[in-house]
Design an enzyme around this catalytic site. Structure first.
Site, PDB file in Angstrom:
ATOM      1  CG  HIS A  13      25.460  -5.272 -12.563  1.00 21.70           C
ATOM      2  ND1 HIS A  13      24.757  -4.664 -11.557  1.00 21.70           N
ATOM      3  CD2 HIS A  13      25.307  -6.598 -12.391  1.00 21.70           C
ATOM      4  CE1 HIS A  13      24.185  -5.592 -10.814  1.00 21.70           C
ATOM      5  NE2 HIS A  13      24.500  -6.768 -11.290  1.00 21.70           N
ATOM      6  CG  ASP A  58      27.898  -8.463  -6.427  1.00 25.31           C
ATOM      7  OD1 ASP A  58      27.325  -9.368  -7.047  1.00 25.31           O
ATOM      8  OD2 ASP A  58      27.404  -7.327  -6.283  1.00 25.31           O
TER       9      ASP A  58
END
Length: 381
Positions: A188, A263
């Site tokens: 992230h 993702d």
């Protein structure tokens, strides 16, 4: 209310900002490139509100957009009250395995039943679960989201979880292929690099996908992790942008026939592929069927305006098949009907007996994604 627009699902999944759709969001969700919506904790205040939101999204198009969520259990569970049971962490199920294999498998199946039934009763089609990453005890992105260090235990518990989800008519999406658990960095916020060779990754992290579980997965989500010593490409890319991992290994060697979901293309681990259009092009060319763009409505709008892919027939067929053709059975019609269904009630009661996971784990930031409003998460560039 206007009749739904007849339009095939496109290859982009986006999010919405709040608890009800705005006019701008309705227009964006009708874009031919859009095929789904991913929900976050910010999209939820209660059972009735969530049912109204999913019903409005579903009514926009025919076939309806896929409504998905990251709802795994433990620290990554977007909806936690008013019709939703708190789910155990996957590491908690792995701890049960050490005590009694059968007890752990029963607990995993019960978790899958409750997870899927409560989502479906609220109009959510798909959860991006189970996490198949191995628990090496070091990754900030994974933490107690992983079942176990042993790939065979991961496969067995994940298969039981998926069997429970199937009882409620929901498919499973395994993640993060080929494995995110070995690296400490959180994709992230960083670009993780896993220096291991291919044989090590194949024998360890890919083992759950080689298990019979792999044939039961409706979808797979690759990792934003680079494997420079395992990927023979001249310039190895994160797995979600790598034809080697997605086409050669996942499709050809493993024979996976389901949907490959990228993702989130707004994660730091995806930035190596360029701007949002460059990331989408790279992921789609590598083999992803559906591309997620989360927490940046401006980038989602830019992608829909600027990207003009040649849609592949195989891609469209996989997207069309990801959800069952039949409607929800009567016991999943709403949360009130669910409360009268004895198998669900037994599974929920089973969850109450699972000990809380109190194990130490790396500080995990992934659970906070989506808790804040999109304006707070915006970045430059």
């Amino acid at each position: 209310m206007n009749p739904p627009v007849r339009r095939p699902r496109g290859p982009v999944m986006i999010d919405v900002a709040g608890t009800a759709l705005t006019d701008e969001e309705r227009e964006r969700l009708l874009d031919p490139l859009v095929g789904g919506v991913i929900l976050f904790a910010r999209n939820y205040t209660g059972s009735e509100q969530l049912r109204a939101l999913t019903a409005e999204i579903r009514a926009l198009r025919d076939p309806a957009l896929i409504i998905a969520v990251d709802h795994e259990g433990g620290r990554v569970q977007r909806f936690r009250s008013d019709g939703f049971t708190r789910l155990p962490s996957m590491r908690g199920l792995g701890a049960l395995w050490a005590q009694d294999h059968l007890v752990a498998l029963d607990a995993a199946r019960a978790t899958g039943v409750v997870l899927a039934a409560e989502l479906r009763a609220h109009g959510v089609d798909l959860s991006f679960t189970p996490v198949l990453d191995l628990d090496y005890g070091c990754c900030r992105a994974i933490g107690n989201r992983a079942f176990h260090r042993d790939p065979q235990v991961v496969a067995a518990l994940a298969q039981a979880l998926c069997a429970g989800m199937a009882e409620a008519g929901m498919g499973c999406v395994g993640k993060h292929f080929p494995g995110h658990g070995f690296v400490e960095a959180d994709s992230h916020h960083d670009v993780p690099v896993d220096e291991r060779d291919f044989d090590t990754v194949w024998n360890e992290d890919i083992a759950p996908y080689r298990h019979r579980l792999g044939r039961q997965l409706a979808g797979v989500m690759p990792a934003h992790v680079v494997y420079p010593n395992a990927d023979p490409s001249p310039e190895p890319q994160p797995a979600g942008f790598s034809p080697f991992w997605l086409k050669e290994v996942l499709r050809d060697r493993l024979g996976f026939q389901g949907v490959i979901f990228s993702d989130d293309l707004n994660m730091e681990g995806a930035r190596v592929a360029g701007d949002i259009v460059g990331r989408a092009k790279a992921a789609y060319a590598a083999g992803c069927d559906m591309l997620l763009v989360c927490n940046r409505p401006d980038l989602a709008a830019e992608l829909l305006d600027r990207w003009a892919p040649d849609l592949d027939a195989g891609n469209l067929a996989r997207l069309a098949a990801i959800l069952p053709d039949t409607g929800r059975p009567a016991w999943l019609a709403d949360p009130f009907a669910l409360e009268l269904h004895a198998p669900y009630l037994r599974a929920r009661e089973h969850l109450a007996s699972i000990p809380e996971d109190k194990s130490a784990a790396p500080t995990m930031t992934a659970a906070t994604i989506g808790e804040q409003r999109t304006e707070v998460l915006r970045k430059e560039g």
